[in-house]
Write a protein that holds these residues in place. Structure first.
Motif, PDB file in Angstrom:
ATOM      1  N   ALA A 269      -6.294   3.670  -2.968  1.00  0.00           N
ATOM      2  CA  ALA A 269      -6.659   2.348  -2.435  1.00  0.00           C
ATOM      3  C   ALA A 269      -7.242   2.479  -1.032  1.00  0.00           C
ATOM      4  O   ALA A 269      -8.212   1.789  -0.686  1.00  0.00           O
ATOM      5  CB  ALA A 269      -5.444   1.433  -2.419  1.00  0.00           C
ATOM      6  N   HIS A 270      -6.676   3.375  -0.231  1.00  0.00           N
ATOM      7  CA  HIS A 270      -7.199   3.598   1.122  1.00  0.00           C
ATOM      8  C   HIS A 270      -8.617   4.173   1.049  1.00  0.00           C
ATOM      9  O   HIS A 270      -9.502   3.756   1.799  1.00  0.00           O
ATOM     10  CB  HIS A 270      -6.268   4.532   1.882  1.00  0.00           C
ATOM     11  CG  HIS A 270      -6.703   4.799   3.280  1.00  0.00           C
ATOM     12  ND1 HIS A 270      -6.667   3.835   4.272  1.00  0.00           N
ATOM     13  CD2 HIS A 270      -7.209   5.910   3.863  1.00  0.00           C
ATOM     14  CE1 HIS A 270      -7.131   4.343   5.394  1.00  0.00           C
ATOM     15  NE2 HIS A 270      -7.465   5.601   5.168  1.00  0.00           N
TER      16      HIS A 270
ATOM     17  N   SER B  10       2.983   6.160  -6.923  1.00  0.00           N
ATOM     18  CA  SER B  10       2.750   5.074  -5.969  1.00  0.00           C
ATOM     19  C   SER B  10       1.994   5.574  -4.740  1.00  0.00           C
ATOM     20  O   SER B  10       1.044   4.931  -4.277  1.00  0.00           O
ATOM     21  CB  SER B  10       4.084   4.462  -5.559  1.00  0.00           C
ATOM     22  OG  SER B  10       3.913   3.553  -4.507  1.00  0.00           O
ATOM     23  N   GLU B  11       2.401   6.714  -4.224  1.00  0.00           N
ATOM     24  CA  GLU B  11       1.709   7.282  -3.055  1.00  0.00           C
ATOM     25  C   GLU B  11       0.273   7.656  -3.399  1.00  0.00           C
ATOM     26  O   GLU B  11      -0.639   7.463  -2.590  1.00  0.00           O
ATOM     27  CB  GLU B  11       2.471   8.506  -2.531  1.00  0.00           C
ATOM     28  CG  GLU B  11       3.806   8.159  -1.896  1.00  0.00           C
ATOM     29  CD  GLU B  11       3.660   7.254  -0.686  1.00  0.00           C
ATOM     30  OE1 GLU B  11       2.787   7.523   0.166  1.00  0.00           O
ATOM     31  OE2 GLU B  11       4.402   6.268  -0.604  1.00  0.00           O
TER      32      GLU B  11
ATOM     33  N   LYS C 275      -1.703   4.484  -3.437  1.00  0.00           N
ATOM     34  CA  LYS C 275      -1.951   4.003  -2.074  1.00  0.00           C
ATOM     35  C   LYS C 275      -3.080   4.793  -1.423  1.00  0.00           C
ATOM     36  O   LYS C 275      -3.944   4.222  -0.744  1.00  0.00           O
ATOM     37  CB  LYS C 275      -0.692   4.110  -1.231  1.00  0.00           C
ATOM     38  CG  LYS C 275       0.339   3.061  -1.532  1.00  0.00           C
ATOM     39  CD  LYS C 275       1.573   3.255  -0.673  1.00  0.00           C
ATOM     40  CE  LYS C 275       2.681   2.303  -1.065  1.00  0.00           C
ATOM     41  NZ  LYS C 275       3.918   2.543  -0.308  1.00  0.00           N
TER      42      LYS C 275
END
Length: 96
Positions: free
Chosen positions: A40-41, A33-34, A37
């Motif tokens: 995505a950033h 998940s990290e 993220k």
């Protein structure tokens, strides 16, 4: 009594193993998940950079300078303009 104790010990071992397995899977999912993220950033930052680049490439001044330098285009002046006149339409009742 020994059978009950043995059954409870096996049940306790199975519970402990399942707890360890679930915690491991939770950690793996958290790391994934990290990572997602962070990706995505990065994609968001890349999108903003591309939007700025697109705006810069579409600027009128840049397009004008490229047209003048690369394509050797010049601005239109009245002395270089050719005006065409459309002939007047024939009257409706007149023979052709």
């Amino acid at each position: 009594m020994i059978r009950v104790n043995l059954f409870l010990a096996l049940l306790l071992m199975a519970s402990a193993i399942s707890l360890v397995t679930v915690r491991f899977q939770t950690r793996e999912l958290f790391v994934a998940s990290e990572r997602m993220k962070a990706h995505a950033h990065e994609l968001d930052a890349e999108w903003r950079r591309l939007q700025l680049e697109r705006a810069e490439l579409a600027r009128n001044a840049r397009i004008d300078s490229l047209a003048r330098s690369d394509l050797h285009l010049v601005s239109v002046t009245p002395d270089r303009t050719i005006y065409l006149q459309q002939p007047a339409p024939a009257a409706q009742g007149a023979p052709q």
